[in-house]
Design a protein around this motif. Sequence first.
Motif, PDB file in Angstrom:
ATOM      1  N   GLU A 161       0.824  -1.211   0.000  1.00  0.00           N
ATOM      2  CA  GLU A 161       0.000   0.000   0.000  1.00  0.00           C
ATOM      3  C   GLU A 161       0.860   1.264   0.000  1.00  0.00           C
ATOM      4  OE1 GLU A 161      -3.911   1.664   2.306  1.00  0.00           O
ATOM      5  OE2 GLU A 161      -2.300   0.855   3.532  1.00  0.00           O
ATOM      6  N   ARG A 214     -16.083   7.492   0.028  1.00  0.00           N
ATOM      7  CA  ARG A 214     -15.019   7.091  -0.897  1.00  0.00           C
ATOM      8  C   ARG A 214     -15.566   6.176  -1.994  1.00  0.00           C
ATOM      9  NH1 ARG A 214     -13.094   7.638   4.118  1.00  0.00           N
ATOM     10  NH2 ARG A 214     -11.095   8.717   4.454  1.00  0.00           N
ATOM     11  N   ARG A 233      -8.460   3.777  -0.720  1.00  0.00           N
ATOM     12  CA  ARG A 233      -7.349   4.628  -0.240  1.00  0.00           C
ATOM     13  C   ARG A 233      -6.877   5.583  -1.334  1.00  0.00           C
ATOM     14  NH1 ARG A 233      -4.380   7.593   1.920  1.00  0.00           N
ATOM     15  NH2 ARG A 233      -2.691   7.181   3.372  1.00  0.00           N
ATOM     16  N   ASP A 243      -8.238   9.128  -1.046  1.00  0.00           N
ATOM     17  CA  ASP A 243      -7.549  10.001  -0.089  1.00  0.00           C
ATOM     18  C   ASP A 243      -6.323  10.648  -0.717  1.00  0.00           C
ATOM     19  OD1 ASP A 243      -9.413   9.153   1.801  1.00  0.00           O
ATOM     20  OD2 ASP A 243      -8.128   7.536   2.515  1.00  0.00           O
TER      21      ASP A 243
END
Length: 238
Positions: free
Chosen positions: A88, A182, A199, A202
């Motif tokens: 990640e 999201r 993610r 973000d």
Amino acid sequence: MSHRILIVEDEPSIAELLAINLSHAGYEVDRAFQADEAAAMMRLNPPHLLILDWMLPGKSGVQFSKELRANPKTQSLPIIMLTAKSDELDKIQGLDAGADDYVTKPFSPKELIARVKALLRRQGAIVVDQPLLTVGPIMIDSLAHRVTAVWQDKESETITLGPTEYRLLEFLMLNAERVHSRTQLLDQVWGNDVYIEERTVDVHIKRLRAALAKAGCERYIETVRGSGYRLTKSPAPN
């Protein structure tokens, strides 16, 4: 007119696999094996999209992506980062460097082509029925694909955004004051046919705020804890 895609990949077998599949999908394809070669090719024949390997001889794909984003002539070029790094933090680093999407090796050619199509579709999206969008000092001219900060007490200032940040801002401005999760942003901005982690939203919100901050507009993007993000007409004072 067919879209031209530049592949920057130093492994010949992978470059060939990409070129064959993209050509069969109807795209024009150019290939380069390192960043400096790609830069020279782009000056002569600018591509519509770049597929960029992370690990390249000489200059890395991450560094090359940062340079492209810093250059006014290439700052809006859609970039897909291709790499064997799957952690990640590595993905976030690639996105922070300016990539719009991230594909890990080994990859499915069909999935990669779907991501290419989605990114080019977002790049060409225009809000025809509302050519001018304004929220606070932020103004989008959708026909000119231009974002401007218009303040009463100083000169207007152009805000430079990458293609994904532009589409994200456009959607938030069309739906000002509404909170979007999201997942909702992924569906509306990226498209539900593309496989991207939450993610990623973000990271692009962070990049959007950083671009808006240069014109003093970052407060208009609000984080609603536990819910998502919204663009507000009345930001909280500093």
